[in-house]
Write a protein that holds these residues in place. Structure first.
Motif, short mmCIF file in Angstrom:
data_model
loop_
_atom_site.label_atom_id
_atom_site.label_comp_id
_atom_site.label_asym_id
_atom_site.label_seq_id
_atom_site.Cartn_x
_atom_site.Cartn_y
_atom_site.Cartn_z
N ILE A 137 61.57 31.74 102.01
CA ILE A 137 61.68 30.30 101.78
C ILE A 137 61.15 29.93 100.41
O ILE A 137 60.32 30.63 99.83
CB ILE A 137 60.94 29.47 102.85
CG1 ILE A 137 59.44 29.77 102.84
CG2 ILE A 137 61.54 29.66 104.22
CD1 ILE A 137 58.60 28.55 103.03
N ASP A 138 61.66 28.81 99.92
CA ASP A 138 61.14 28.15 98.73
C ASP A 138 60.73 26.75 99.16
O ASP A 138 61.47 26.08 99.90
CB ASP A 138 62.21 28.02 97.64
CG ASP A 138 62.68 29.36 97.09
OD1 ASP A 138 61.89 30.33 97.14
OD2 ASP A 138 63.83 29.43 96.62
N PHE A 139 59.55 26.30 98.72
CA PHE A 139 59.06 24.96 99.01
C PHE A 139 58.64 24.35 97.69
O PHE A 139 57.87 24.95 96.94
CB PHE A 139 57.89 25.03 100.00
CG PHE A 139 57.37 23.70 100.43
CD1 PHE A 139 58.16 22.83 101.16
CD2 PHE A 139 56.08 23.30 100.12
CE1 PHE A 139 57.68 21.59 101.57
CE2 PHE A 139 55.57 22.07 100.52
CZ PHE A 139 56.39 21.22 101.26
N ALA A 140 59.16 23.17 97.38
CA ALA A 140 58.93 22.59 96.06
C ALA A 140 58.85 21.07 96.16
O ALA A 140 59.08 20.48 97.22
CB ALA A 140 60.07 22.97 95.11
N ILE A 141 58.53 20.47 95.04
CA ILE A 141 58.62 19.02 94.90
C ILE A 141 59.53 18.79 93.70
O ILE A 141 59.46 19.51 92.70
CB ILE A 141 57.23 18.37 94.73
CG1 ILE A 141 57.34 16.89 94.90
CG2 ILE A 141 56.58 18.75 93.44
CD1 ILE A 141 56.02 16.21 95.17
N GLY A 142 60.43 17.82 93.85
CA GLY A 142 61.39 17.59 92.78
C GLY A 142 62.16 16.31 92.99
O GLY A 142 61.94 15.58 93.96
N ASP A 160 66.48 22.77 88.62
CA ASP A 160 66.16 21.98 87.42
C ASP A 160 65.26 20.81 87.78
O ASP A 160 65.61 19.97 88.60
CB ASP A 160 67.43 21.46 86.76
CG ASP A 160 68.28 22.56 86.15
OD1 ASP A 160 67.75 23.66 85.95
OD2 ASP A 160 69.47 22.32 85.90
N GLY A 161 64.10 20.75 87.15
CA GLY A 161 63.20 19.63 87.33
C GLY A 161 62.28 19.72 88.53
O GLY A 161 61.53 18.80 88.81
N CYS A 162 62.32 20.83 89.27
CA CYS A 162 61.41 20.93 90.42
C CYS A 162 60.18 21.77 90.06
O CYS A 162 60.17 22.51 89.09
CB CYS A 162 62.12 21.50 91.65
SG CYS A 162 62.30 23.27 91.70
N VAL A 163 59.16 21.61 90.87
CA VAL A 163 57.92 22.36 90.72
C VAL A 163 57.70 23.11 92.04
O VAL A 163 57.63 22.48 93.10
CB VAL A 163 56.73 21.42 90.44
CG1 VAL A 163 55.43 22.20 90.34
CG2 VAL A 163 56.97 20.59 89.19
#
Length: 128
Positions: free
Chosen positions: A38-43, A54-57
């Protein structure tokens, strides 16, 4: 009063938007027949149903959840990582010049990190 949301994600490597408000706890359950990444990010919300980052952390990237296992991100983890009203910037460097861009209305995003059709997770989201 707490609210519980449930979400099922079948692998397609596109971002699923979880919103930005009141997440107290997130439980990620591997319901597939293989280990799931999984990938978990804020964006930005524009990443929803998209494969680009693009643009996520990233908070978690390429995290393997073994077959039959669960991962719990609890209230303490969320409070130490992200709080409502926080201003988030994405930074890029080109030709030695740092450019900061404020992220408008950041959203929590999650996806399975592989295109393997067998990968699937259930999410249990506890909200305030």
């Amino acid at each position: 009063m707490s609210k519980i949301d449930t979400v099922k994600i079948q692998s397609n490597k596109t971002w699923v938007m979880l919103g930005s408000k009141n997440i107290q706890e997130l439980t990620i359950v591997n319901r597939s027949t293989v280990a799931t990444t999984i990938d978990f990010a804020i964006g930005p919300a524009s990443l929803r149903n998209n494969t680009t980052d693009d643009g996520c952390v990233y908070f978690l990237k390429d995290l393997k959840i073994p077959l039959g296992a669960s991962l719990v991100l609890d209230q303490q983890w969320f409070f130490k990582t992200f709080s409502a009203g926080m201003t988030i910037f994405t930074n890029s460097v080109s030709n030695g010049i740092l450019t900061q861009t404020e992220m408008a209305i950041p959203q929590f995003l999650i996806r399975t990190g592989d295109a393997d059709a067998a990968e699937a997770v259930d999410l249990i989201i506890l909200r305030k």
